[in-house]
Design a protein around this motif. Structure first.
Motif, PDB file in Angstrom:
ATOM      1  N   ILE A  65      82.667  29.390  48.412  1.00  0.00           N
ATOM      2  CA  ILE A  65      82.861  30.844  48.507  1.00  0.00           C
ATOM      3  C   ILE A  65      81.541  31.583  48.320  1.00  0.00           C
ATOM      4  O   ILE A  65      81.404  32.729  48.743  1.00  0.00           O
ATOM      5  N   SER A  66      80.565  30.932  47.692  1.00  0.00           N
ATOM      6  CA  SER A  66      79.275  31.582  47.428  1.00  0.00           C
ATOM      7  C   SER A  66      78.294  31.316  48.567  1.00  0.00           C
ATOM      8  O   SER A  66      77.873  30.176  48.783  1.00  0.00           O
ATOM      9  N   GLU A  74      75.979  23.958  45.653  1.00  0.00           N
ATOM     10  CA  GLU A  74      74.658  23.809  46.278  1.00  0.00           C
ATOM     11  C   GLU A  74      74.482  22.459  46.975  1.00  0.00           C
ATOM     12  O   GLU A  74      73.370  22.094  47.346  1.00  0.00           O
ATOM     13  N   GLY A  75      75.563  21.705  47.097  1.00  0.00           N
ATOM     14  CA  GLY A  75      75.524  20.447  47.852  1.00  0.00           C
ATOM     15  C   GLY A  75      75.097  19.246  47.013  1.00  0.00           C
ATOM     16  O   GLY A  75      74.774  18.196  47.562  1.00  0.00           O
ATOM     17  N   SER A 101      80.170  28.970  54.417  1.00  0.00           N
ATOM     18  CA  SER A 101      80.580  29.851  53.326  1.00  0.00           C
ATOM     19  C   SER A 101      81.974  30.395  53.637  1.00  0.00           C
ATOM     20  O   SER A 101      82.155  31.079  54.647  1.00  0.00           O
ATOM     21  N   ALA A 102      82.948  30.062  52.796  1.00  0.00           N
ATOM     22  CA  ALA A 102      84.327  30.530  53.009  1.00  0.00           C
ATOM     23  C   ALA A 102      85.136  30.297  51.744  1.00  0.00           C
ATOM     24  O   ALA A 102      84.789  29.450  50.912  1.00  0.00           O
ATOM     25  N   ASP A 103      86.211  31.075  51.618  1.00  0.00           N
ATOM     26  CA  ASP A 103      87.208  30.819  50.575  1.00  0.00           C
ATOM     27  C   ASP A 103      88.051  29.643  51.078  1.00  0.00           C
ATOM     28  O   ASP A 103      88.633  29.727  52.164  1.00  0.00           O
ATOM     29  N   PHE A 104      88.121  28.563  50.306  1.00  0.00           N
ATOM     30  CA  PHE A 104      88.827  27.396  50.858  1.00  0.00           C
ATOM     31  C   PHE A 104      90.314  27.648  51.051  1.00  0.00           C
ATOM     32  O   PHE A 104      90.968  26.939  51.807  1.00  0.00           O
ATOM     33  N   LEU A 105      90.873  28.682  50.402  1.00  0.00           N
ATOM     34  CA  LEU A 105      92.293  28.980  50.620  1.00  0.00           C
ATOM     35  C   LEU A 105      92.519  29.528  52.034  1.00  0.00           C
ATOM     36  O   LEU A 105      93.634  29.552  52.529  1.00  0.00           O
ATOM     37  N   GLN A 106      91.423  29.979  52.661  1.00  0.00           N
ATOM     38  CA  GLN A 106      91.525  30.542  54.021  1.00  0.00           C
ATOM     39  C   GLN A 106      91.046  29.555  55.084  1.00  0.00           C
ATOM     40  O   GLN A 106      91.204  29.817  56.269  1.00  0.00           O
ATOM     41  N   THR A 114      85.942  35.981  42.581  1.00  0.00           N
ATOM     42  CA  THR A 114      85.524  36.440  43.912  1.00  0.00           C
ATOM     43  C   THR A 114      84.177  35.837  44.298  1.00  0.00           C
ATOM     44  O   THR A 114      83.454  35.300  43.452  1.00  0.00           O
ATOM     45  N   ALA A 115      83.825  36.030  45.583  1.00  0.00           N
ATOM     46  CA  ALA A 115      82.525  35.557  46.076  1.00  0.00           C
ATOM     47  C   ALA A 115      81.412  36.222  45.264  1.00  0.00           C
ATOM     48  O   ALA A 115      80.434  35.570  44.878  1.00  0.00           O
ATOM     49  N   ALA A 116      81.576  37.534  44.980  1.00  0.00           N
ATOM     50  CA  ALA A 116      80.530  38.258  44.227  1.00  0.00           C
ATOM     51  C   ALA A 116      80.367  37.653  42.832  1.00  0.00           C
ATOM     52  O   ALA A 116      79.241  37.489  42.347  1.00  0.00           O
ATOM     53  N   GLU A 117      81.485  37.311  42.209  1.00  0.00           N
ATOM     54  CA  GLU A 117      81.400  36.724  40.853  1.00  0.00           C
ATOM     55  C   GLU A 117      80.716  35.354  40.885  1.00  0.00           C
ATOM     56  O   GLU A 117      79.874  35.054  40.049  1.00  0.00           O
TER      57      GLU A 117
END
Ligand SMILES: C[S@@+](CC[C@H](N)C(=O)[O-])C[C@H]1O[C@@H](n2cnc3c(N)ncnc32)[C@H](O)[C@@H]1O
Length: 213
Positions: A68-69, A49-50, A88-93, A3-6
């Motif tokens: 995601i982070s 971090e790019g 910032s996004a989940d790439f699956l979305q 997850t993003a939190a992890e």
């Protein structure tokens, strides 16, 4: 999938994977990818971090980096790279449409098998006929990211494998560590693609997504 939190926990301190020290990987990636990315629009998935945006994708015409982070993305934005923007996004979305190239460097290996299938299907749908660059560790302990399995998935889904490149060698058993270090000597990287399969740690695949029927 984590997850993003992890992933944010990983990024509590900067550079959790010591990526900024991986100069050999940067050099090999630059050589392998330059013909695919020069003057192209690139979607860089799991950009962190790019670091690669700055060191490897700087010859791209434009880069959109997704991670995601949000902690990593804030650091990437602070680089103020002229050819890149970050989200910032989940790439699956995220949308995969309207890019010349999608690059997924060491991030798809965090997906479960069904998620990876869904990812590849999404690439086939939204990036049809175009280039996907995907890399990760293919060693035994990541069995589900092994070479045979990946090639099977790629061909089953209609991806054309254009080429693959070895990026680094595994440090186990300890004897391999010597060769893994020798390969970093000037010009020795040209031998990387001749190394026996069981010694390879990370591999990059250059693929063409299936064309629409
Ligand atoms: C090992 S780091 C690699 C960073 C960079 N690609 C590199 O190779 O230097 C993996 C990155 O993928 C990101 N990531 C993993 N799963 C993701 C997902 N579903 N969506 C977006 N980013 C993801 C993580 O947050 C992390 O920054």
């Amino acid at each position: 999938m984590r997850t993003a939190a992890e992933f944010n926990l990983y990024y509590t301190a900067p550079d959790p994977w010591h990526i900024s020290h991986a100069r050999f990987r940067d050099k090999v990636l630059r050589r392998c990818m330059k013909s695919f990315i020069r003057d192209k629009s690139v979607l860089e998935l799991g950009c962190g971090e790019g670091h690669l945006t700055q060191t490897v994708f700087r010859k791209a015409r434009s880069v959109v980096g997704i991670d995601i982070s949000d902690v990593a993305i804030a650091r990437a934005k602070s680089l103020e790279l002229p050819n890149a923007r970050f989200e910032s996004a989940d790439f699956l979305q995220a949308s995969f449409e309207n890019y010349d190239v999608i690059a997924a460097i060491e991030c798809v290996n965090y997906l479960s098998l069904p998620e990876r299938g869904a990812f590849l299907e999404k690439v086939a749908r939204e990036h049809a006929g175009k280039i996907l660059l995907i890399s990760g560790p293919i060693v035994d302990y990541t069995r589900h990211f092994g070479h045979k399995r990946l090639m099977h998935e790629f061909t089953t889904l209609g991806f054309k494998s254009l080429r693959f490149y070895n990026l680094s060698l595994y440090w186990h058993p300890p004897s391999s560590r010597i060769i893994a270090n020798l390969i970093k000597l000037p010009l020795a990287h040209t031998l990387l693609d001749w190394m026996p399969e069981q010694m390879v740690y990370q591999r990059l695949y250059a693929l063409r997504a299936p064309k629409p029927a």
